[in-house]
Design a protein around this motif. Structure first.
Motif, PDB file in Angstrom:
ATOM      1  N   VAL A 356     -11.527  -9.225  -3.839  1.00 50.09           N
ATOM      2  CA  VAL A 356     -10.450  -9.276  -2.856  1.00 50.09           C
ATOM      3  C   VAL A 356      -9.589  -8.031  -3.068  1.00 50.09           C
ATOM      4  CG1 VAL A 356      -8.432 -10.515  -2.007  1.00 50.09           C
ATOM      5  CG2 VAL A 356     -10.416 -11.785  -2.841  1.00 50.09           C
ATOM      6  N   SER A 357      -9.346  -7.275  -2.011  1.00 49.06           N
ATOM      7  CA  SER A 357      -8.483  -6.090  -2.112  1.00 49.06           C
ATOM      8  C   SER A 357      -7.467  -6.126  -0.984  1.00 49.06           C
ATOM      9  CB  SER A 357      -9.304  -4.804  -2.046  1.00 49.06           C
ATOM     10  OG  SER A 357      -9.958  -4.684  -0.802  1.00 49.06           O
ATOM     11  N   VAL A 358      -6.260  -5.633  -1.286  1.00 49.29           N
ATOM     12  CA  VAL A 358      -5.187  -5.662  -0.292  1.00 49.29           C
ATOM     13  C   VAL A 358      -4.135  -4.622  -0.665  1.00 49.29           C
ATOM     14  CG1 VAL A 358      -3.846  -7.426  -1.528  1.00 49.29           C
ATOM     15  CG2 VAL A 358      -3.571  -7.173   0.953  1.00 49.29           C
ATOM     16  N   TRP A 426       4.735   0.265  -1.776  1.00 48.14           N
ATOM     17  CA  TRP A 426       3.337  -0.045  -1.505  1.00 48.14           C
ATOM     18  C   TRP A 426       2.508   0.067  -2.784  1.00 48.14           C
ATOM     19  CZ3 TRP A 426       1.316  -2.473   2.400  1.00 48.14           C
ATOM     20  CH2 TRP A 426       1.936  -2.429   3.662  1.00 48.14           C
ATOM     21  N   HIS A 427       1.631  -0.915  -2.998  1.00 46.95           N
ATOM     22  CA  HIS A 427       0.706  -0.880  -4.122  1.00 46.95           C
ATOM     23  C   HIS A 427      -0.638  -1.437  -3.668  1.00 46.95           C
ATOM     24  CE1 HIS A 427       3.844   0.185  -6.980  1.00 46.95           C
ATOM     25  NE2 HIS A 427       4.599  -0.747  -6.423  1.00 46.95           N
ATOM     26  N   HIS A 428      -1.679  -0.949  -4.307  1.00 48.21           N
ATOM     27  CA  HIS A 428      -3.040  -1.353  -3.966  1.00 48.21           C
ATOM     28  C   HIS A 428      -3.547  -2.318  -5.033  1.00 48.21           C
ATOM     29  CE1 HIS A 428      -7.519  -0.413  -3.396  1.00 48.21           C
ATOM     30  NE2 HIS A 428      -7.114  -1.068  -2.323  1.00 48.21           N
ATOM     31  N   VAL A 442      -4.275  -2.503 -10.256  1.00 45.70           N
ATOM     32  CA  VAL A 442      -3.109  -2.175  -9.443  1.00 45.70           C
ATOM     33  C   VAL A 442      -2.953  -0.661  -9.447  1.00 45.70           C
ATOM     34  CG1 VAL A 442      -0.633  -2.492  -9.104  1.00 45.70           C
ATOM     35  CG2 VAL A 442      -2.009  -4.345 -10.076  1.00 45.70           C
ATOM     36  N   ASP A 443      -3.094  -0.068  -8.274  1.00 46.13           N
ATOM     37  CA  ASP A 443      -3.035   1.393  -8.140  1.00 46.13           C
ATOM     38  C   ASP A 443      -4.023   2.076  -9.077  1.00 46.13           C
ATOM     39  OD1 ASP A 443      -1.031   0.930  -6.330  1.00 46.13           O
ATOM     40  OD2 ASP A 443       0.591   1.320  -7.745  1.00 46.13           O
ATOM     41  N   GLY A 444      -5.185   1.444  -9.240  1.00 41.95           N
ATOM     42  CA  GLY A 444      -6.235   2.024 -10.070  1.00 41.95           C
ATOM     43  C   GLY A 444      -6.142   1.695 -11.545  1.00 41.95           C
ATOM     44  N   LEU A 507     -10.310   4.488  -2.980  1.00 41.10           N
ATOM     45  CA  LEU A 507      -9.487   3.802  -1.986  1.00 41.10           C
ATOM     46  C   LEU A 507      -8.010   4.079  -2.199  1.00 41.10           C
ATOM     47  CD1 LEU A 507     -11.273   0.337  -1.900  1.00 41.10           C
ATOM     48  CD2 LEU A 507     -11.309   2.067  -0.115  1.00 41.10           C
ATOM     49  N   TYR A 508      -7.613   4.297  -3.465  1.00 37.52           N
ATOM     50  CA  TYR A 508      -6.197   4.496  -3.755  1.00 37.52           C
ATOM     51  C   TYR A 508      -5.777   5.962  -3.693  1.00 37.52           C
ATOM     52  CZ  TYR A 508      -1.814   4.666  -6.337  1.00 37.52           C
ATOM     53  OH  TYR A 508      -0.524   4.899  -6.701  1.00 37.52           O
TER      54      TYR A 508
END
Length: 914
Positions: A356-358, A426-428, A442-444, A507-508
């Motif tokens: 799951v990614s968001v 914003w964080h990935h 989180v953020d890689g 992606l980040y």
């Protein structure tokens, strides 16, 4: 008395005052010596013969008033080479003595006084003016300090005398300056100077000698004010403009660190590029999240849960967005919005690994649970099968095991306490789930859960589940609960395989950031470290010169073809240490910004054939009808250029030019205009294998068809050429309209609406009609020629009463027949001319001719260009027969007439409409 020199001293005569005492009786004995002062001082003016003595020269004799013995007869100068007759000296000294007249006229037995010393000073004429030793004087002072002496100016005088050869005073001629000068030429400031007020003062100074003569030329004095030495970065421009598409840009080409000559042992500087206000934290590609996963190398199986609204993905319609096209698609959740994901879109089994990614931006929020993603019972019960939610700045993943599992405790909740969850940035987030292990990125960066709770598996149930976003569905209460407050984007689920670190970093990673190319001569002297997304770098070293060179090579780079315009703030934080390993110099932070200019935006244009007709048989064939056979996709940009100065038009300073550019598309959508597609008898189709060869995907619905994926305009053209429309029930169909729109960067740049109208050409077959009932015509002998298309027209099936023939009717039939003949002849001539023109211009391109004036449909052999007289006569007869049949045939009866003229065939398909 006046004292004069003899003929040898005419130029320097002496004036002496003498008092003569005459003896009362010359015959008496000369008993006493004359008396004078022991010392005299005299002054003589140059080129004058008078000497003034101080005290006046007076001689006394006690023999007075005896004649001769008491009288002073003169003075005698003793001294060798007294220079009165030759060279004038500043000062001369000699002795003088008085004597009396003796006892008789012959001067016998005269008496002499003692010898007195005479000092003579010669007055100089002020012939010369002062002259400064230097042509100009310079000095530098530090602001905020008062000096006892800043500098000394010095002048000299060529006069010989002490009086006139000495400089008695100096003067600053320039008015209203904060400086003063003393009699010795020393200049000092009268107040503390400020660099901000004046960088340099220019003073004019003159000199005076003791005779009040002014200098022949004044002298210029420059006093520079130096700012108080404050350790800081010098040569740093606060505004730096970046033009899109120009590669890297040096940020600090002329910058250096001022340390005020402190003994430095180490320097450490951190350069930060602040882009948290741009999109999701920086400038990233704004393709759809699914396309980005593919570009980053992710495997298939990724499902996008928050796609941009389209005809095939409409469950996000109505969800508030940020309304921005420069950056990514962002969805807002204010605590009242939520969406249901369509059934069957996600088939995630907790028995197999999934990801799951968001992207999430969330503030402190309330102390209640806030659901990001939830899979719960659709009806009857409120059980949560799995969910991802935020609670008290913690990110929590809930995983309830299936009922088939053994009845024992297993991990069910994974907690991460993170500052990122509540910092409004914003964080990935990426969760790799391979039960019972869950990894969070989180953020890689990897984070381990600080708490894992266990629970029993769920009880067996046949209740279906509902997947929701932004809240959790309570099936037992039939309502949403635990609403999310914040922003979400790029919510994805990937089943069957975990996401690897390389894809996560891709992606980040930003498309903009800092870069540095180290010069070879300083590469070993300075250390440079970047953070993962290159928005920050740290430079360390002990050689200040090498350090400055590295800083001058730091650059900004944005690899996007169309970057997001706006400001990117810059900050340089510096720490300097001295020999005692303590921070001896404080360097303030340097702040500025990079201004990314507005890129030249592309204009995507779709063009091609937008109106044509096909026979009904083609619509019903297995191939269907090609909708966009000659579609052309072109993208242009408009640039402003300066007008040629040699042209005569001077009013126009600038002009614009358009040039074609190549870039990618990510979506093309075909939608139906009018009624939705009826799946029972019509469809839009596209060869899936052709899509897969080009790395594209397709989704369809009753509203149309969407092709997605990042690819070139050329590949999109080729795929769109293959889209076909089928309809296997064309009896009631006469036209269909479609709209095509393509876009780039997830809707940032959108093409024009390209609309296509397709008409259906109907033909009527001769059939037997039972009981005079109207039958639906079949298509026989269809004409398949690519060079001719005629628009379809509605065939009117109106009812009319029986008609009784009469003489008047016959006249009407003849007149109408002749009129029809003239109309048909004119039409064929126009068509022949049109076909010749189209052959010249299109070289075989498909031709079109549509008209809408009647209720009849005419199918013409496209090889027939002109009509012979026979053909024309046959056409006329056919027209007469047709008109007669219309008047004399029973109502509601279809008629078909065909005339075969050698190889030429003229068909008239008529449905009686009276």
């Amino acid at each position: 008395m006046r004292f004069r020199g003899n003929k040898h001293f005419a130029s320097a005569g002496l004036v002496l005052g003498l008092l003569l005492l005459c003896a009362a009786q010359a015959a008496k004995v000369n008993k006493h010596k004359p008396w004078i002062e022991t010392t005299y001082h005299g002054i003589v003016t140059e080129n004058d013969d008078k000497v003034l003595l101080d005290p006046p020269l007076i001689a006394l004799d006690k023999d007075a008033p005896l004649r001769y013995a008491g009288e002073i007869c003169g003075f005698r100068i003793h001294g060798q080479n007294v220079p009165f007759e030759a060279v004038l000296q500043k000062e001369h000294t000699f002795t003088i003595q008085a004597y009396d007249c003796g006892e008789g006229p012959d001067g016998a037995n005269m008496k002499k006084s003692h010898k007195a010393t005479v000092h003579i000073q010669v007055n100089d004429i002020n012939e010369y003016s002062p002259v400064f030793k230097e042509k100009s004087y310079k000095a530098t002072v530090i602001e905020g300090k008062k000096y006892d002496s800043i500098l000394k100016v010095e002048a000299v005088d060529a006069d010989c005398s002490f009086q006139f050869s000495q400089i008695c005073s100096y003067e600053i001629v320039t008015p209203d300056v904060p400086f003063t000068i003393d009699k010795d030429g020393f200049i000092k400031n009268t107040e503390k100077l400020s660099y901000g007020k004046e960088h340099m003062y220019k003073l004019t100074v003159t000199a005076y000698d003791c005779g009040k003569n002014r200098a022949s030329e004044d002298v210029l004095v420059k006093i520079s004010v130096k700012p108080t030495c404050k350790p800081s970065w010098k040569g740093f421009n606060k505004r730096i403009e970046y033009e899109p598409g120009t590669g890297s840009l040096a940020l600090f080409p002329s910058m250096h660190l001022e340390t005020c000559d402190e003994p430095i042992t180490s320097i450490r500087a951190t350069i930060e590029l602040e882009t948290n206000h741009i999109g999701k934290g920086c400038d990233r590609d704004t393709y759809s999240e699914k396309s980005l996963h593919k570009l980053c190398g992710a495997s298939s199986g990724t499902v996008e849960l928050l796609p941009a609204p389209s005809s095939s993905a409409n469950w996000t319609v109505g969800l508030p967005t940020d309304n921005g096209h420069d950056s990514d698609q962002v969805f807002e959740f204010n605590g009242t919005q939520s969406i249901k994901v369509p059934d069957g879109l996600v088939s995630t089994s907790l028995k197999e690994p999934f990801t799951v990614s968001v992207w999430m931006r969330h503030g402190p929020g309330a102390h209640e649970k806030e659901t990001i993603l939830c899979n719960s019972d659709k009806t009857e019960m409120n059980r949560h099968h799995y969910s991802l939610y935020v609670h008290n700045c913690r990110l929590i993943l809930l995983l309830r095991q299936d009922p088939s599992e053994a009845e024992n405790y297993k991990p069910a909740e994974f907690h991460w306490k993170l500052d990122q969850v509540c910092d409004k940035e914003w964080h990935h987030y990426v969760l790799n789930v391979e039960f019972p292990t869950v990894s969070l990125f989180v953020d890689g960066n990897t984070f381990e859960p600080f708490l894992v709770t266990e629970d029993y598996p769920l009880h067996a149930s046949k209740i279906e589940t509902q997947l929701t976003i932004g809240a959790c569905w309570q099936g037992g209460n039939a309502r949403m609960a635990q609403f999310f407050r914040g922003n979400l984007a790029g919510l994805m689920i990937r089943s069957g395989k975990l996401e690897n670190k390389k894809v996560i970093d891709c992606l980040y990673t930003c498309k903009e950031g800092l870069d540095v190319q180290l010069p070879e001569e300083v590469a070993s002297a300075v250390k440079v470290d970047f953070n993962p997304n290159q928005s920050s770098l740290t430079v360390e070293g002990d050689d200040i010169d090498a350090f400055d060179k590295v800083m001058q090579h730091i650059s900004y780079l944005n690899s996007r073809q169309f970057p997001t315009p706006g400001i990117r703030h810059l900050r340089i934080s510096t720490t300097v240490k001295c020999f005692n390993e303590e921070t001896c110099v404080t360097v303030p932070d340097a702040e500025g910004y990079v201004m990314v200019l507005q890129p030249e935006e592309p204009k995507i244009s779709l063009s091609g054939i937008d109106h044509f007709a096909r026979s009904a048989a083609e619509f019903e064939s297995p191939e269907g009808v090609t909708l966009f056979p000659e579609l052309r996709i072109v993208s242009t940009i408009t640039r402003e250029v300066e007008a040629d100065p040699e042209t005569e038009v001077t009013e126009v300073q600038e002009t614009v030019v358009s040039e074609e550019i190549m870039h990618n598309l990510d979506t093309c959508e075909v939608t139906v205009i009018g009624d939705e597609l009826d799946g029972e008898h019509e469809s839009l189709e596209l060869d899936v294998s052709q899509l897969q060869q080009r790395g594209l995907e397709m989704s369809s619905s009753n509203l149309g068809l969407v092709v997605t994926g990042v690819n070139t305009m050329s590949n999109y053209e080729q795929v769109l050429h293959l889209i076909r429309y089928k309809n296997w029930h064309t009896e009631a169909l006469f036209d269909r309209k479609f709209k095509l729109v393509c876009s780039e960067l997830n809707g940032r740049y959108i093409s024009n609406d390209f609309k296509v109208e397709v008409n259906v050409i109907h033909t009527v077959n001769p059939v037997e009609h039972a009981n005079n009932a109207m039958m639906q015509p079949n298509f026989i002998n269809p004409v398949h020629h690519a060079s001719v298309d005629l628009s379809g027209h509605n065939l009117v099936n109106a009812h009319q009463a029986s008609v009784v023939p009469s003489a008047a009717t016959i006249v009407i039939v003849v007149c109408v027949s002749f009129l029809v003949f003239m109309i048909i002849l004119g039409v064929f001539r126009i068509r022949a001319a049109h076909q010749r023109t189209m052959r010249d211009q299109e070289n075989g391109k498909e031709n079109e001719m549509d008209w809408d004036d009647s209720a009849l449909t005419i199918t013409v052999n496209p090889m027939e260009v002109t009509l012979s007289a026979v053909n024309t006569f046959e056409l006329y007869l056919t027209s007469v027969i047709w008109v007669s049949s219309v008047f004399f045939s029973p109502p509601n009866k279809a008629s078909k007439w065909q005339c075969d003229c050698g190889k030429r065939t003229l068909k008239l398909d008529i449905l009686a409409s009276f």
